[in-house]
Design an enzyme around this catalytic site. Structure first.
Site, PDB file in Angstrom:
ATOM      1  N   THR A 220       0.663  -1.173  -0.208  1.00 28.71           N
ATOM      2  CA  THR A 220      -0.116  -0.163  -0.235  1.00 28.71           C
ATOM      3  C   THR A 220       0.593   1.832   0.091  1.00 28.71           C
ATOM      4  OG1 THR A 220      -1.607  -1.227   1.266  1.00 28.71           O
ATOM      5  CG2 THR A 220      -1.769   1.716   1.914  1.00 28.71           C
ATOM      6  N   ARG A 248     -13.305  -8.484  -0.472  1.00 32.68           N
ATOM      7  CA  ARG A 248     -12.917  -8.282   0.672  1.00 32.68           C
ATOM      8  C   ARG A 248     -12.385  -6.716   0.486  1.00 32.68           C
ATOM      9  NH1 ARG A 248      -7.767  -6.008   2.131  1.00 32.68           N
ATOM     10  NH2 ARG A 248      -7.323  -6.641   4.197  1.00 32.68           N
ATOM     11  N   GLY A 250     -10.263  -3.553   2.515  1.00 31.16           N
ATOM     12  CA  GLY A 250      -8.982  -3.768   3.988  1.00 31.16           C
ATOM     13  C   GLY A 250      -9.265  -2.647   4.413  1.00 31.16           C
ATOM     14  N   ASP A 251      -7.893  -2.365   5.198  1.00 30.62           N
ATOM     15  CA  ASP A 251      -7.533  -0.940   6.461  1.00 30.62           C
ATOM     16  C   ASP A 251      -7.936   0.716   5.433  1.00 30.62           C
ATOM     17  OD1 ASP A 251      -5.511  -1.662   6.086  1.00 30.62           O
ATOM     18  OD2 ASP A 251      -4.510  -0.061   7.288  1.00 30.62           O
ATOM     19  N   THR A 271      -0.944   1.094   6.565  1.00 27.70           N
ATOM     20  CA  THR A 271      -0.327  -0.382   5.480  1.00 27.70           C
ATOM     21  C   THR A 271       0.111  -1.672   6.615  1.00 27.70           C
ATOM     22  OG1 THR A 271       1.607  -1.026   3.994  1.00 27.70           O
ATOM     23  CG2 THR A 271       2.426   0.143   5.184  1.00 27.70           C
ATOM     24  N   GLY A 272      -0.169  -2.563   6.273  1.00 26.59           N
ATOM     25  CA  GLY A 272       0.077  -3.966   7.264  1.00 26.59           C
ATOM     26  C   GLY A 272      -1.268  -4.504   6.571  1.00 26.59           C
ATOM     27  N   GLY A 274      -5.148  -5.821   6.557  1.00 28.14           N
ATOM     28  CA  GLY A 274      -5.576  -4.410   7.163  1.00 28.14           C
ATOM     29  C   GLY A 274      -6.553  -5.250   8.394  1.00 28.14           C
TER      30      GLY A 274
HETATM   31  N1  ASP Z   1      -3.745  -1.622   4.399  1.00 28.23           N
HETATM   32  C1  ASP Z   1      -3.818  -3.310   3.526  1.00 28.23           C
HETATM   33  C2  ASP Z   1      -4.896  -4.024   3.190  1.00 28.23           C
HETATM   34  O1  ASP Z   1      -5.135  -5.109   4.141  1.00 28.23           O
HETATM   35  C3  ASP Z   1      -2.366  -3.908   2.870  1.00 28.23           C
HETATM   36  C4  ASP Z   1      -0.931  -2.945   2.740  1.00 28.23           C
HETATM   37  O2  ASP Z   1      -1.172  -2.427   3.551  1.00 28.23           O
HETATM   38  O3  ASP Z   1      -0.647  -3.387   1.448  1.00 28.23           O
HETATM   39  O4  ASP Z   1      -6.025  -4.167   2.633  1.00 28.23           O
END
Ligand code: ASP
Length: 354
Positions: A220, A248, A250-251, A271-272, A274
């Site tokens: 992200t 789906r 994400g965050d 980022t992480g 989600g």
């Molecule tokens: N946070 C993002 C998600 O879960 C993924 C990412 O950080 O690359 O969609």
């Protein structure tokens, strides 16, 4: 006391505090994702390619701030550079869903007004961050999803592309690997890390070779900024997670989880993994720790990313900036593409833990 003197005094005290000049505090921080990004599975070519784009993005946003642009405009300019690069999991480099599609999420928040905009699960919008801003500025809503968001984007004159625009071979291969690994993991309970193939260290690299897909990677992109008017903004854009199931979200497009900005506290982009970031309301939690407990930016960010998320098993990181121009970039994964630039032009781009 003369009437005119009293009037002048009243007018003076009624002047808005925002007249304060923040031009010596302008700051921009960005991230291009976190994950198992180690020196071991990186090549000099990849490192160079990533640093180059991160630097272009950083300078672009900084240029906007320097010219007197707003933090929202700077965040948009920065994120668009990363969305247009195939190296990051946002826009052009978005990862594939379980069904072999690219479904994008993005959001923006403005710290002065607490206004926010987000889009989720879109497949035809070239620059999702710009549409998220349009949702914030041109609609009465905060979040729009799927076909509706795409219709709105078209009405707003946003650039629409064929879904095939988001295809990159490296990401498609990553999907195939992810699908295969899911099966293998069930069969043998093998650790993902053991299957990470080392990238070749030499040779001429083509574009696909430059895209980092080894190991667990959350690619992200995000940006937070403080402008010369003292206003904070945060934005995040993503393709989500490789092999994510249909629909789906994400965050990244969820205000308070992946993105949050409040002039009273800070601006945060995450980022992480989600699902963990949503459940821990990560970005807002950092702001709340500052607001309610009086914690400083770094302490608040560490409390959430290095303690709470670790205890709960949530991998990833965040970038943040406060109104004084303090920054924080904690992450609990092995690496995170990140960088910052300050009002004096001092900038740094980092990837690894050390
Ligand atoms: N946070 C993002 C998600 O879960 C993924 C990412 O950080 O690359 O969609």
């Amino acid at each position: 006391m003369k009437k005119s003197y009293i009037l002048a005094l009243t007018l003076l005290t009624a002047l808005p505090v925002s007249a304060q000049d923040y031009s010596d505090k302008i700051t921009l921080v960005l991230h291009g994702g976190a994950g198992t990004i180690t020196r071991d599975n990186m090549t000099p070519e990849k490192e160079k390619a990533y640093k180059e784009v991160l630097n272009i993005a950083l300078q672009k946003g900084y240029g906007v701030l320097k010219k007197g642009g707003t933090s929202v405009q700077a965040v948009e300019a920065t994120i668009r550079v990363m969305e247009d690069s195939p190296l990051f999991n946002a826009g052009k480099g978005a990862v594939f869903t379980n069904e072999g599609k690219n479904e994008l999420d993005a959001s923006i928040m403005e710290g002065k007004t607490l206004k926010a905009g987000a889009i989720a699960g879109v497949t035809t919008i070239r620059n999702p961050i710009s549409t998220a801003i349009a949702v914030m500025e041109k609609s009465p809503h905060v979040m729009m999803a799927g076909k509706g968001a795409e219709k709105f984007a078209k009405e707003q004159g946003q650039e629409i592309v064929d879904p095939s625009y988001f295809y990159t071979e490296a990401r498609y291969k990553a999907l195939e690997r992810a699908k295969a690994e899911e099966k293998t993991e069930l069969d043998h309970d093998a650790k993902e890390e053991q299957k990470v193939k080392k990238a070749p260290k030499t040779g001429q690299a083509n574009l696909e070779d430059l895209i980092f897909t080894e190991g667990k990677k959350f690619g992200t992109v995000g940006c937070v900024a403080l402008d010369q008017f003292g206003n904070l903004a945060a934005g995040t854009s993503t393709g989500g997670m490789t092999n994510k199931k249909y629909g789906r979200i994400g965050d990244a497009p969820i205000i308070g989880a992946g993105t949050y900005a409040n002039n009273a506290t800070c601006a945060v982009s995450a980022t992480g993994h989600g699902e963990f970031f949503i459940r821990s309301v990560v970005a807002y939690d950092i702001s709340a720790l500052m607001e309610y407990k009086g914690l400083g930016l770094q302490d608040a960010a560490n409390e959430v990313v290095m303690k709470k998320l670790v205890e709960r098993g949530g991998e990833g990181g965040i970038i943040a900036v406060d109104r004084k121009g303090n920054i924080a970039m904690p992450f609990n994964s092995e690496g995170m593409y990140r960088g910052y630039i300050k009002s004096d032009g001092k900038s740094e781009i980092l990837i690894y833990k050390d």
